[in-house]
Design a protein around this motif. Structure first.
Motif, PDB file in Angstrom:
ATOM      1  N   ALA A   7      -7.942   2.813   1.683  1.00 30.80           N
ATOM      2  CA  ALA A   7      -8.391   3.569   2.862  1.00 30.80           C
ATOM      3  C   ALA A   7      -7.257   3.723   3.861  1.00 30.80           C
ATOM      4  O   ALA A   7      -7.073   4.804   4.456  1.00 30.80           O
ATOM      5  CB  ALA A   7      -9.582   2.852   3.510  1.00 30.80           C
TER       6      ALA A   7
ATOM      7  N   GLU B 200       1.737   7.161   0.892  1.00 34.66           N
ATOM      8  CA  GLU B 200       1.570   6.454  -0.364  1.00 34.66           C
ATOM      9  C   GLU B 200       1.677   4.951  -0.126  1.00 34.66           C
ATOM     10  O   GLU B 200       2.452   4.497   0.724  1.00 34.66           O
ATOM     11  CB  GLU B 200       2.633   6.881  -1.376  1.00 34.66           C
TER      12      GLU B 200
ATOM     13  N   TYR C 112      -5.662   8.008  -6.078  1.00 33.64           N
ATOM     14  CA  TYR C 112      -5.494   8.046  -4.622  1.00 33.64           C
ATOM     15  C   TYR C 112      -4.016   7.903  -4.234  1.00 33.64           C
ATOM     16  O   TYR C 112      -3.705   7.664  -3.071  1.00 33.64           O
ATOM     17  CB  TYR C 112      -6.294   6.911  -3.972  1.00 33.64           C
TER      18      TYR C 112
ATOM     19  N   GLY D 205      -2.002   8.916   5.553  1.00 31.38           N
ATOM     20  CA  GLY D 205      -1.362   9.985   4.804  1.00 31.38           C
ATOM     21  C   GLY D 205      -0.110   9.528   4.087  1.00 31.38           C
ATOM     22  O   GLY D 205       0.773  10.343   3.787  1.00 31.38           O
TER      23      GLY D 205
ATOM     24  N   SER E 160      -4.121   3.854   3.233  1.00 33.06           N
ATOM     25  CA  SER E 160      -3.200   4.857   2.701  1.00 33.06           C
ATOM     26  C   SER E 160      -3.699   6.263   3.015  1.00 33.06           C
ATOM     27  O   SER E 160      -2.933   7.138   3.439  1.00 33.06           O
ATOM     28  CB  SER E 160      -3.062   4.663   1.188  1.00 33.06           C
ATOM     29  N   GLN E 161      -5.003   6.464   2.822  1.00 34.64           N
ATOM     30  CA  GLN E 161      -5.579   7.777   3.119  1.00 34.64           C
ATOM     31  C   GLN E 161      -5.551   8.075   4.616  1.00 34.64           C
ATOM     32  O   GLN E 161      -5.275   9.199   5.036  1.00 34.64           O
ATOM     33  CB  GLN E 161      -7.021   7.821   2.606  1.00 34.64           C
TER      34      GLN E 161
END
Length: 648
Positions: free
Chosen positions: A264, A272, A296, A270, A266-267
């Motif tokens: 989460a 890696e 992901y 934005g 990482s998302q």
């Protein structure tokens, strides 16, 4: 008729309604006790109970079969009310062999249910468990009068049920955990559907072994029907659904939640995320979970050792990604030098330490909290880092996001101190609304006209320039850097200044963390302060004391470095402070030194979490005036004793 209908059908035998029950499955490490316990947990969670679990693995991977050293256990507390621990006394023990009975009978409540696999109580089994020659615990009068001892020849009955399966004796024997699980499902009125679906998905769809799936399902149903038809079970038990807040829930362990939190993060940023790790118990399952998240953008790297894993994670961060490394026990010591490199280069780094019993290899599969001082001070020179501690398995999701947020925002190493209990324990977890989670804002230096590698913002944070950005080339490495320019500097005053700035940067993070908010009575006579795994036990003990009319408060110290700004004020409100820890008093030492208060401790280093009863005894002792001058007590044999070696 479906298995769900079977479970819902009126019981032919009398039933007893309970609010909660603690069950422990115990057997050889190859008996499938973890699978049986996990399936019962999944079924109870889907049924609507609140659940808390305590898996217990043998320390030796290949411990001799049938020995006490090779016993594997899985404890589950499931209830129709809110619970926060896997339970104290065991209400029902399922012992698959003599060693399992020997290892776990002492934890069963007086009068508790003990279901034994009578087939394994032969001379060989008894000898492997090191019972005295000629002694069989099943014939022991004291055991028979102290517990509801039920003999079921599980191995034989399972073999008879699978005679027509076409499988060999060895493979048939592997199904006996399902037979035992079927009995327990009948005892507690649980449907079989969840486990049947699991067996079909795993053995048919994933392993392409339909015959194995059918054999396990047949064993499961045979155990269930045995419970229904045998005369040895006088009653069965009912535990209703718990009233929980509306939402979508799933069962989750601490390590799974932490892995999901990192995904989460990482998302949300934005960026890696690369997880660099060397396999080590009980942290390894984080690597397993993240390796399945390639869709992901998650990358995993299994390094040749702990040092390489930590250095690789630093390289990831230098390259502008999220570098995370994880370990347990002695692995944190091996990462220490590299963590110092991350501190002096002022690069983001998340270090996960799933604490286990030590020192050295110690108790590798058991829980402990004894790495706190190492996380605080275990590096050369002055090397401050951020330290976070989750309170529950589900909280590990939040802590993963927060660790990445702090590391990226403040350009610093962040250590997450979880432990074996949180890592392997499971609970129902409300799946959060990801849209409601605040994004992680990341800024990179891109302007060559204004870029200075060690020029700092209002939080004393230096800029993060990604290699390859024109005009932002700068020196990197372990040598001291000159303030602002980042050139290598041996100037003694500059070293003092940079040391102060690194401390100031960590201290200023306290401006961005929430204040500590105790629960319980505002006018409490005692504050019970905890961190990490014991927090559920502390909460339960505090609430029980309050229900008895005691003025008690509790608090979970999530942010250990830096500590919340209001901690001194909070501590000053209470006449007494008690700190339970699964170590010899590491947070207590920090609190006493920093705030000059007479904090007392209850400390336990037995590879097992606190029982609620143990913390309750310490609360009572603090409040009734019998504590005396002792700085700490430790629980042993149902009493609190001074921390002195014993001879018995």
């Amino acid at each position: 008729m479906s298995s769900a209908d079977q479970a819902a059908a009126p019981a032919a035998k009398p039933s007893e309604r309970l609010t909660s029950a603690v069950i422990r499955f115990a057997g050889d490490s190859g008996d499938g006790m973890q699978l049986a316990g996990t399936q019962f947990t999944d079924t109870s969670a889907l049924f609507g109970n609140d659940v808390a679990t305590l898996p217990d693995f043998p320390a030796e991977i290949r411990a001799p079969a049938g020995t006490v050293a090779g016993v594997s256990g899985f404890q589950i507390n499931f209830a129709s009310e809110d619970i926060h621990t896997p339970g104290d006394a065991v209400n029902a023990l399922i012992a698959m062999n003599p060693a399992a009975l020997k290892a776990h009978l002492c934890d069963v409540e007086p009068g508790g249910l003990v279901v034994v696999n009578e087939s394994e109580f032969d001379k060989v089994g008894l000898r492997k468990a090191k019972y005295p020659e000629g002694y069989n615990p099943l014939d022991d009068e004291q055991i028979n009068t102290s517990y509801q001892l039920l003999r079921v020849p599980i191995t034989r009955l399972n073999s008879e049920a699978l005679t027509e399966s076409g499988m060999g004796a060895k493979d048939i024997g592997r199904c006996k955990n399902m037979y035992a699980l079927g009995i327990v499902y009948w005892l507690y009125g649980r449907p079989l559907d969840t486990t049947i679906q699991f067996l079909e998905n795993y053995f048919i769809k994933k392993k392409n072994k339909p015959e194995v799936a059918q054999a396990n399902i047949a064993a499961l149903k045979s155990g269930y029907y045995f419970g229904e038809t045998a005369e040895i079970f006088p009653t069965r038990y009912e535990i209703s659904r718990a009233e929980i807040a509306p939402g979508t829930y799933r069962k989750i362990t601490g390590n799974d939640a932490l892995a999901m939190g990192l995904v989460a993060a990482s998302q949300l940023s934005g960026k890696e995320l690369v997880y660099c790790s060397y396999p080590i118990t009980p942290a390894s399952s984080i690597l397993h979970s993240l390796s399945a998240q390639k869709h992901y953008g998650i990358k995993t790297f299994q390094a040749e050792d702990e040092i390489a894993a930590c250095c690789a994670a630093i390289g990831v961060s230098f390259a502008g990604r999220i570098g995370v490394t994880g370990t347990s026990g002695p692995g944190l010591a091996l990462k220490a030098e590299a963590m110092g490199l991350a501190a002096i280069t002022e690069l983001p780094l998340v270090v996960i330490n799933v604490q286990r019993g030590g020192p050295s290899t110690g108790l590798p599969t058991k829980t402990e909290q004894a790495d706190l001082l190492q996380a605080m001070y275990g590096r050369n020179s002055d090397c401050p880092v951020v330290i976070l501690a989750p309170s529950t398995p589900g909280d590990c999701f939040e802590i993963g996001i927060e660790a990445v947020r702090i590391a990226l925002t403040h350009m610093t190493p962040v250590v997450i101190l979880t432990d074996g209990y949180l890592a392997n324990g499971a609970e129902p977890w409300p799946i959060p609304d990801v849209d409601a989670i605040e994004p992680i804002e990341v800024k990179h230096a891109t302007d060559p006209e204004t870029y200075q590698p060690y020029e700092r913002n209002e939080d004393s944070v230096r800029p993060w320039a990604i290699p390859g950005t024109p005009g932002t080339e700068h020196r990197i490495g372990g040598l001291e850097k000159q303030h602002i320019t980042g050139n290598v500097s041996y100037d003694y005053e500059n070293h003092q200044l940079m040391t102060l700035l690194r401390h100031e940067k960590i201290n200023k993070i306290a401006d961005h963390i929430p204040p500590l908010e105790p629960y319980g009575d505002a006018d409490a006579e005692l504050l019970v302060l905890g961190w990490g795994g014991p927090c559920g036990t502390i909460y339960t003990a505090v609430e029980r004391a309050r229900a008895e009319g005691r003025k008690v408060a509790g608090a979970h110290l999530r942010h250990i470095s830096p500590m919340p700004r209001n901690l001194a004020t909070v501590l000053s409100r209470y006449p007494r402070v008690l700190i339970p820890e699964i170590n010899m008093g590491q947070l207590r030492s920090m609190i006493r030194a920093k705030f000059l208060i007479d904090a007392r401790g209850i400390n336990k280093v037995q590879g097992r979490p606190f029982l609620v009863q143990e913390v309750s005894m310490a609360i009572e002792k603090m409040l009734d005036g019998s504590w005396g001058d002792a700085e700490m007590y430790m629980p042993r044999g149902g009493q609190l004793i001074l921390p002195e070696p014993w001879n018995d």
